[in-house]
Design a protein around this motif. Sequence first.
Motif, PDB file in Angstrom:
ATOM      1  N   ARG A 187      96.316  28.480 -23.311  1.00 17.05           N
ATOM      2  CA  ARG A 187      96.941  27.720 -24.406  1.00 17.05           C
ATOM      3  C   ARG A 187      98.388  28.155 -24.604  1.00 17.05           C
ATOM      4  NH1 ARG A 187      98.004  28.386 -29.677  1.00 17.05           N
ATOM      5  NH2 ARG A 187      96.930  30.367 -29.906  1.00 17.05           N
ATOM      6  N   ASP A 419      82.907  13.387 -23.642  1.00 13.99           N
ATOM      7  CA  ASP A 419      84.139  14.059 -24.044  1.00 13.99           C
ATOM      8  C   ASP A 419      85.340  13.379 -23.436  1.00 13.99           C
ATOM      9  OD1 ASP A 419      83.513  16.622 -25.473  1.00 13.99           O
ATOM     10  OD2 ASP A 419      82.174  16.774 -23.737  1.00 13.99           O
ATOM     11  N   ASP A 423      90.719  16.625 -24.287  1.00 18.50           N
ATOM     12  CA  ASP A 423      90.205  17.512 -25.342  1.00 18.50           C
ATOM     13  C   ASP A 423      89.508  18.710 -24.726  1.00 18.50           C
ATOM     14  OD1 ASP A 423      91.119  15.776 -27.200  1.00 18.50           O
ATOM     15  OD2 ASP A 423      89.209  14.722 -27.454  1.00 18.50           O
ATOM     16  N   LYS A 426      91.931  21.216 -23.473  1.00 20.32           N
ATOM     17  CA  LYS A 426      92.458  21.992 -24.605  1.00 20.32           C
ATOM     18  C   LYS A 426      91.472  23.101 -24.986  1.00 20.32           C
ATOM     19  CE  LYS A 426      95.185  19.100 -27.370  1.00 20.32           C
ATOM     20  NZ  LYS A 426      95.170  18.107 -28.430  1.00 20.32           N
ATOM     21  N   ASP A 427      90.179  22.744 -25.039  1.00 20.88           N
ATOM     22  CA  ASP A 427      89.154  23.738 -25.402  1.00 20.88           C
ATOM     23  C   ASP A 427      89.139  24.886 -24.394  1.00 20.88           C
ATOM     24  OD1 ASP A 427      88.504  22.159 -27.511  1.00 20.88           O
ATOM     25  OD2 ASP A 427      86.642  21.367 -26.664  1.00 20.88           O
ATOM     26  N   HIS A 430      92.147  27.133 -24.928  1.00 22.20           N
ATOM     27  CA  HIS A 430      91.947  27.981 -26.114  1.00 22.20           C
ATOM     28  C   HIS A 430      91.057  29.163 -25.767  1.00 22.20           C
ATOM     29  CE1 HIS A 430      93.782  26.287 -29.721  1.00 22.20           C
ATOM     30  NE2 HIS A 430      93.704  25.125 -29.108  1.00 22.20           N
ATOM     31  N   LEU A 455      80.887  24.688 -22.100  1.00 20.86           N
ATOM     32  CA  LEU A 455      81.992  23.788 -21.730  1.00 20.86           C
ATOM     33  C   LEU A 455      81.793  23.248 -20.311  1.00 20.86           C
ATOM     34  CD1 LEU A 455      85.165  25.595 -23.158  1.00 20.86           C
ATOM     35  CD2 LEU A 455      84.080  23.529 -24.010  1.00 20.86           C
TER      36      LEU A 455
END
Length: 537
Positions: A187, A419, A423, A426-427, A430, A455
């Motif tokens: 990130r 999904d 997104d 991004k997860d 992070h 994930l």
Amino acid sequence: MEELTTDILVIGSGLAGILSALEAERSGLHVLVLGKFAIGMGTNTSLASTFTAVNPRFSKQDHVRVTLETGRGLNQRSLVTTLAENGFEAIETLRRYGVPLVETGRGYVLDRPETISQLAGVLFLRILRERLEGGSARILPGLTIFDLIVEDGKIRGAFGFHRDGRPYLIRSKAVILATGGAGAIYRRNDNQRSILGDGYVLALKAGLPLYDLEFVQCYPFVLAEPRLSTFILYPPYSNEARLLNEQGEGLLEASGVQGNMNQVILNQRDRLSLFLYEASQKSDIFFDLTRVPDGDWERYPLNVLKKSKFPFRERPFLILPAVHFFMGGVEIDVEGKTAVPGLFAAGEVAWGVHGANRHGGNALTECAVFGMAAGRSAAEHVRSTGEAQIPSDLSPETLRQKWERKANRYLKKRRGAFDHPQDLLKDLKHLAWKYIGPVREEGPLKEGLELLASLETRVERIYPATVGDLFRKKDLENVSLLIKAILKGSLLRTESRGAFCRKDFRNQDDQNWLKNTCYRLKKMEIEITHRPASPSP
Ligand SMILES: Cc1cc2nc3c(=O)[nH]c(=O)nc-3n(C[C@H](O)[C@H](O)[C@H](O)COP(=O)(O)OP(=O)(O)OC[C@H]3O[C@@H](n4cnc5c(N)ncnc54)[C@H](O)[C@@H]3O)c2cc1C
């Protein structure tokens, strides 16, 4: 499916890719250079500026010494010696190509009017791109490689998709991997957005091991103001620049690093980044340029900041370390050869020069020295092996059918994508920053692996509904595989060394951990072993 044939395929058009292509085309062989974008675009090279290399005030011995000291025992010594021995020659070659490099402290920078605010990397890539365009190499922008083609243990080419969705099968007698690093899987990073570690995954899938992926360097001074991009604050730093906490107290003095900002940024990025990251858990960190004299703002690098609407001159602003460089990667020898005959690697995708932490300016020199070496070796390889080694069962038709089937699998559309790929990316980013960022620890690393598993299930369910999704799905798979590798590798290394910090094992443990970590892909799972690092002199 589009089909192309060449002698030498160069994947990547940053400094390592361009220089290997320029060197390879001198042999008179057919060279094809490709990248995700136009030549030089979207590369980390475009963000860089300084080459560390021998000059009248910085000897070969100095170069070897500072590189090994910074790498804390994990460098491949033969590569370090080659870097120092051939660094100046590489600078001379760049000058011959028209890149005006002038001496500076421990190396070279671009000779440019100080009032120009364009990044040095953009300027020297433009010169090299023109050189490449004027030569015999074929250039194919907008093509992303999804797989290396290895048959019978030897490289045969590569397979990928053009940004318009067309699949490409490229047959080649030699391939040079120059795909850069993977900083953008985090990130917080200062890399180009598309630098997502493709080359590492291409190598793993081709059966090659990767080394020392857990060593990821942060840059200490990267913007953290909410509405600004994570832009790096470039050196040299003014003597009036200050690092402050919320109380306005000076932080450099408290950090325990030796020297001023310009010295520290070369060889103690690891310590300063760690200090600032941990300090930022207690207080915001500010960079203060309010005392810098007016004249300095007209010159590079402050004139880059001056273009922004943000009042950098008027008030201190938030900064935080961000991921900058991957020390790990593909094993090469001094000629850029990998363990797969016909496959070469150079630049940030390669491993071995830097060890546990990189000395500033060594990445560009590495790209130049080993990029040129890879170009030369690839040409020698093609000359010496010719066509003779292509196995009889690998007719052009068989290969085409095989990769057409593969292309169809990549393009398969199905229901079940709950999904949005962006997104999910991004997860993942992070997760990377939180669990394998500047400080790591057993409990959180295990938690990170559990979260990653959920994930991964979501990534599996993504099927490409559009051409864009085709690339995003590959990115998601690559990024989750690399994160898993780094989580696992970090869990096993029970010490702190260079840019690698374990909160629960704060000390460098030479007795048990003077070892390089080897990552292999077995049945789509990461397997890790360790081997003793190359011995000290
Ligand atoms: C902000 C910043 C400043 C830096 N400053 C310095 C500095 O001053 N001195 C220094 O020594 N180092 C510096 N570095 C590090 C240095 O810039 C990089 O390590 C180096 O430029 C990497 O060059 P490369 O040729 O290996 O890869 P890049 O320049 O990153 O190029 C990678 C290429 O591979 C292509 N590619 C990737 N995957 C695929 C795929 N699947 N298919 C097709 N093409 C693909 C990309 O499109 C791109 O063309 C800096 C890094 C950053 C982020």
